[in-house]
Motif scaffolding. Structure first.
Motif, PDB file in Angstrom:
ATOM      1  N   PRO A  61      18.241   5.300 -17.880  1.00  0.00           N
ATOM      2  CA  PRO A  61      18.153   5.813 -19.258  1.00  0.00           C
ATOM      3  C   PRO A  61      19.755   6.292 -19.589  1.00  0.00           C
ATOM      4  CG  PRO A  61      16.254   6.717 -18.622  1.00  0.00           C
ATOM      5  CD  PRO A  61      16.937   5.842 -17.169  1.00  0.00           C
ATOM      6  N   ASP A  62      20.658   6.738 -18.471  1.00  0.00           N
ATOM      7  CA  ASP A  62      21.947   7.173 -18.666  1.00  0.00           C
ATOM      8  C   ASP A  62      23.021   5.886 -18.510  1.00  0.00           C
ATOM      9  OD1 ASP A  62      21.651   6.879 -16.140  1.00  0.00           O
ATOM     10  OD2 ASP A  62      22.317   8.942 -15.595  1.00  0.00           O
ATOM     11  N   GLY A  63      22.318   4.768 -18.271  1.00  0.00           N
ATOM     12  CA  GLY A  63      23.288   3.686 -17.922  1.00  0.00           C
ATOM     13  C   GLY A  63      23.727   3.404 -16.802  1.00  0.00           C
ATOM     14  N   ALA A  64      23.585   4.145 -15.701  1.00  0.00           N
ATOM     15  CA  ALA A  64      23.667   4.204 -14.427  1.00  0.00           C
ATOM     16  C   ALA A  64      23.130   3.094 -13.705  1.00  0.00           C
ATOM     17  CB  ALA A  64      23.646   5.400 -13.637  1.00  0.00           C
ATOM     18  N   ALA A  65      23.639   2.340 -12.758  1.00  0.00           N
ATOM     19  CA  ALA A  65      22.915   1.197 -12.147  1.00  0.00           C
ATOM     20  C   ALA A  65      21.886   1.660 -11.037  1.00  0.00           C
ATOM     21  CB  ALA A  65      23.980   0.122 -11.722  1.00  0.00           C
ATOM     22  N   ARG A  66      20.728   1.348 -10.938  1.00  0.00           N
ATOM     23  CA  ARG A  66      19.986   1.799  -9.744  1.00  0.00           C
ATOM     24  C   ARG A  66      19.545   0.576  -9.035  1.00  0.00           C
ATOM     25  NH1 ARG A  66      17.870   7.045 -10.660  1.00  0.00           N
ATOM     26  NH2 ARG A  66      19.660   8.161 -11.570  1.00  0.00           N
ATOM     27  N   SER A  67      19.082   0.626  -7.811  1.00  0.00           N
ATOM     28  CA  SER A  67      18.335  -0.332  -6.938  1.00  0.00           C
ATOM     29  C   SER A  67      17.445   0.396  -5.849  1.00  0.00           C
ATOM     30  CB  SER A  67      19.571  -1.263  -6.431  1.00  0.00           C
ATOM     31  OG  SER A  67      20.442  -0.745  -5.479  1.00  0.00           O
ATOM     32  N   ALA A  68      16.466  -0.476  -5.623  1.00  0.00           N
ATOM     33  CA  ALA A  68      15.669   0.119  -4.647  1.00  0.00           C
ATOM     34  C   ALA A  68      14.612  -0.848  -4.389  1.00  0.00           C
ATOM     35  CB  ALA A  68      14.819   1.457  -5.184  1.00  0.00           C
ATOM     36  N   VAL A  69      13.754  -0.925  -3.303  1.00  0.00           N
ATOM     37  CA  VAL A  69      12.611  -1.441  -2.938  1.00  0.00           C
ATOM     38  C   VAL A  69      11.545  -0.886  -3.480  1.00  0.00           C
ATOM     39  CG1 VAL A  69      11.447  -2.610  -1.026  1.00  0.00           C
ATOM     40  CG2 VAL A  69      13.709  -2.120  -0.518  1.00  0.00           C
ATOM     41  N   VAL A  70      10.983  -1.964  -4.438  1.00  0.00           N
ATOM     42  CA  VAL A  70       9.883  -1.960  -5.187  1.00  0.00           C
ATOM     43  C   VAL A  70       8.558  -2.838  -4.716  1.00  0.00           C
ATOM     44  CG1 VAL A  70      11.128  -0.515  -6.832  1.00  0.00           C
ATOM     45  CG2 VAL A  70      10.629  -3.097  -7.298  1.00  0.00           C
ATOM     46  N   SER A  71       7.436  -2.785  -5.533  1.00  0.00           N
ATOM     47  CA  SER A  71       6.696  -3.441  -5.298  1.00  0.00           C
ATOM     48  C   SER A  71       6.276  -4.116  -6.652  1.00  0.00           C
ATOM     49  CB  SER A  71       5.227  -3.064  -4.581  1.00  0.00           C
ATOM     50  OG  SER A  71       5.430  -2.537  -3.280  1.00  0.00           O
ATOM     51  N   THR A  72       6.002  -5.589  -6.742  1.00  0.00           N
ATOM     52  CA  THR A  72       5.744  -5.883  -7.918  1.00  0.00           C
ATOM     53  C   THR A  72       4.542  -7.240  -7.940  1.00  0.00           C
ATOM     54  OG1 THR A  72       6.658  -7.416  -9.771  1.00  0.00           O
ATOM     55  CG2 THR A  72       7.551  -7.765  -7.733  1.00  0.00           C
ATOM     56  N   GLY A  73       3.836  -6.988  -8.974  1.00  0.00           N
ATOM     57  CA  GLY A  73       2.642  -7.990  -9.269  1.00  0.00           C
ATOM     58  C   GLY A  73       3.215  -9.214  -9.623  1.00  0.00           C
ATOM     59  N   SER A  74       4.190  -9.374 -10.192  1.00  0.00           N
ATOM     60  CA  SER A  74       4.970 -10.560 -10.601  1.00  0.00           C
ATOM     61  C   SER A  74       4.704 -11.821  -9.834  1.00  0.00           C
ATOM     62  CB  SER A  74       6.330 -10.579 -11.205  1.00  0.00           C
ATOM     63  OG  SER A  74       6.721 -11.845 -11.918  1.00  0.00           O
ATOM     64  N   ARG A  75       4.352 -13.138 -10.363  1.00  0.00           N
ATOM     65  CA  ARG A  75       4.093 -14.248  -9.708  1.00  0.00           C
ATOM     66  C   ARG A  75       5.735 -14.779  -9.325  1.00  0.00           C
ATOM     67  NH1 ARG A  75      -0.922 -17.534 -12.120  1.00  0.00           N
ATOM     68  NH2 ARG A  75      -2.423 -15.667 -11.752  1.00  0.00           N
ATOM     69  N   ASP A  76       6.535 -14.562 -10.010  1.00  0.00           N
ATOM     70  CA  ASP A  76       7.925 -14.890  -9.962  1.00  0.00           C
ATOM     71  C   ASP A  76       8.816 -13.758  -9.524  1.00  0.00           C
ATOM     72  OD1 ASP A  76      10.207 -16.500 -10.018  1.00  0.00           O
ATOM     73  OD2 ASP A  76      10.492 -16.204 -12.316  1.00  0.00           O
ATOM     74  N   ALA A  77       8.952 -13.751  -8.273  1.00  0.00           N
ATOM     75  CA  ALA A  77       9.640 -12.705  -7.673  1.00  0.00           C
ATOM     76  C   ALA A  77      10.905 -13.351  -6.512  1.00  0.00           C
ATOM     77  CB  ALA A  77       8.849 -11.961  -6.641  1.00  0.00           C
ATOM     78  N   LYS A  78      11.373 -14.343  -7.426  1.00  0.00           N
ATOM     79  CA  LYS A  78      12.677 -15.034  -6.764  1.00  0.00           C
ATOM     80  C   LYS A  78      13.939 -14.241  -7.220  1.00  0.00           C
ATOM     81  CE  LYS A  78      10.472 -19.675  -7.185  1.00  0.00           C
ATOM     82  NZ  LYS A  78      10.609 -21.169  -7.400  1.00  0.00           N
ATOM     83  N   PRO A  79      14.930 -14.203  -6.309  1.00  0.00           N
ATOM     84  CA  PRO A  79      16.226 -13.615  -6.907  1.00  0.00           C
ATOM     85  C   PRO A  79      16.588 -14.059  -8.321  1.00  0.00           C
ATOM     86  CG  PRO A  79      16.465 -14.545  -4.405  1.00  0.00           C
ATOM     87  CD  PRO A  79      15.090 -15.190  -5.112  1.00  0.00           C
ATOM     88  N   GLY A  80      17.143 -13.221  -9.030  1.00  0.00           N
ATOM     89  CA  GLY A  80      17.451 -13.444 -10.296  1.00  0.00           C
ATOM     90  C   GLY A  80      16.257 -13.330 -11.471  1.00  0.00           C
ATOM     91  N   ALA A  81      14.976 -13.379 -10.923  1.00  0.00           N
ATOM     92  CA  ALA A  81      13.988 -13.084 -11.819  1.00  0.00           C
ATOM     93  C   ALA A  81      13.854 -11.693 -12.286  1.00  0.00           C
ATOM     94  CB  ALA A  81      12.833 -13.371 -11.257  1.00  0.00           C
ATOM     95  N   LYS A  82      13.134 -11.717 -13.570  1.00  0.00           N
ATOM     96  CA  LYS A  82      13.099 -10.449 -14.224  1.00  0.00           C
ATOM     97  C   LYS A  82      11.672  -9.776 -13.877  1.00  0.00           C
ATOM     98  CE  LYS A  82      16.600 -10.919 -17.862  1.00  0.00           C
ATOM     99  NZ  LYS A  82      16.864 -10.794 -19.220  1.00  0.00           N
ATOM    100  N   VAL A  83      11.578  -8.535 -13.435  1.00  0.00           N
ATOM    101  CA  VAL A  83       9.944  -7.889 -13.252  1.00  0.00           C
ATOM    102  C   VAL A  83      10.429  -6.863 -13.848  1.00  0.00           C
ATOM    103  CG1 VAL A  83       9.893  -9.249 -11.064  1.00  0.00           C
ATOM    104  CG2 VAL A  83      11.000  -6.900 -11.020  1.00  0.00           C
ATOM    105  N   ARG A  84       8.987  -6.063 -14.123  1.00  0.00           N
ATOM    106  CA  ARG A  84       8.641  -5.019 -14.651  1.00  0.00           C
ATOM    107  C   ARG A  84       8.615  -3.642 -13.674  1.00  0.00           C
ATOM    108  NH1 ARG A  84       9.977  -3.811 -19.718  1.00  0.00           N
ATOM    109  NH2 ARG A  84       8.066  -3.067 -20.333  1.00  0.00           N
ATOM    110  N   VAL A  85       9.112  -2.719 -13.439  1.00  0.00           N
ATOM    111  CA  VAL A  85       8.872  -1.853 -12.475  1.00  0.00           C
ATOM    112  C   VAL A  85       8.728  -0.510 -13.417  1.00  0.00           C
ATOM    113  CG1 VAL A  85      10.302  -3.061 -10.595  1.00  0.00           C
ATOM    114  CG2 VAL A  85      11.538  -1.427 -12.071  1.00  0.00           C
ATOM    115  N   TRP A  86       7.969   0.505 -12.476  1.00  0.00           N
ATOM    116  CA  TRP A  86       7.916   2.049 -13.079  1.00  0.00           C
ATOM    117  C   TRP A  86       8.955   2.825 -12.525  1.00  0.00           C
ATOM    118  CZ3 TRP A  86       4.474   3.306 -16.700  1.00  0.00           C
ATOM    119  CH2 TRP A  86       3.343   2.364 -16.969  1.00  0.00           C
ATOM    120  N   THR A  87       9.394   3.640 -13.685  1.00  0.00           N
ATOM    121  CA  THR A  87      10.539   4.554 -13.201  1.00  0.00           C
ATOM    122  C   THR A  87      10.321   5.884 -13.610  1.00  0.00           C
ATOM    123  OG1 THR A  87      11.841   3.950 -15.342  1.00  0.00           O
ATOM    124  CG2 THR A  87      12.423   2.795 -13.269  1.00  0.00           C
TER     125      THR A  87
END
Length: 201
Positions: free
Chosen positions: A103-129
């Motif tokens: 929310p403050d604009g800082a970039a974050r990255s982490a290993v998360v689990s996603t149920g999206s069928r499209d999990a290729k590099p560059g794909a957009k997924v929804r994660v909980w934060t």
């Protein structure tokens, strides 16, 4: 109903002993506790648990948000998993390294689990934060909370019923032992005169 019938049957029987009446009243009391007290305790525990879990659901919903993240790369093969916090069945979860903005604009990255069928590099997924933008677990949903509360209430009712029955059996066992002790003493007192003609006359 057998307990009530036993109480009424023994009440007017001239052969009824005091211990028989006490056992009948004990059976009736245990029956009423099983029918009334155990379900009431289960309902009380279930409702209290449901209230606490629903409050937790609301708190988690307020503290966790869905954020759009971009997949950097996969870090594990797809696996079938069941999320204990949701009421849906088994879903395919894919572990990926994702990047998003807090929310403050800082970039974050982490290993998360996603149920999206499209999990290729560059794909957009929804994660909980969380509120700070860090990765968080999926919040519990209301149906799952209701299910947990119902199981807690059922377990409390079954435990109460078990304790009532164990208490009844323990009391009956002690009453039976006391009855045998009294019978042994009565036989011991009559034993010296047993079989003698005219004894006690």
């Amino acid at each position: 109903m057998r307990a009530m019938a036993g109480v009424l049957r023994w009440r007017r029987n001239p052969l009824c002993r005091a211990t028989d009446r006490r056992e009948a009243w004990l059976a009736l009391t245990a029956f009423l506790l099983l029918v009334l007290a155990a379900p009431a305790l289960g309902w009380f525990c279930g409702s209290r648990t449901d209230g606490a879990l629903q409050a937790s659901v609301r708190a988690q919903r307020a503290e966790r948000h869905l954020t759009t993240a971009v997949v950097v790369r996969r870090v594990a093969a797809p696996r079938s998993a069941t999320d204990p916090e949701v009421s849906t069945g088994g879903i395919t979860q894919t572990a990926v390294l994702a990047r998003w903005h807090a929310p403050d604009g800082a970039a974050r990255s982490a290993v998360v689990s996603t149920g999206s069928r499209d999990a290729k590099p560059g794909a957009k997924v929804r994660v909980w934060t969380d509120l700070d933008g860090g990765p968080a677990l999926r919040p519990m949903d209301a149906p799952t909370a209701h299910t947990h509360a119902a199981l807690a209430g059922f377990g409390a009712a079954m435990l109460a019923a078990l304790l009532i029955e164990c208490g009844r059996r323990l009391i009956v066992r002690r009453m039976t032992r006391r009855r045998y002790e009294q019978l042994d003493r009565a036989w011991a007192e009559a034993g010296s005169d047993w079989g003698r003609t005219g004894t006690g006359s």
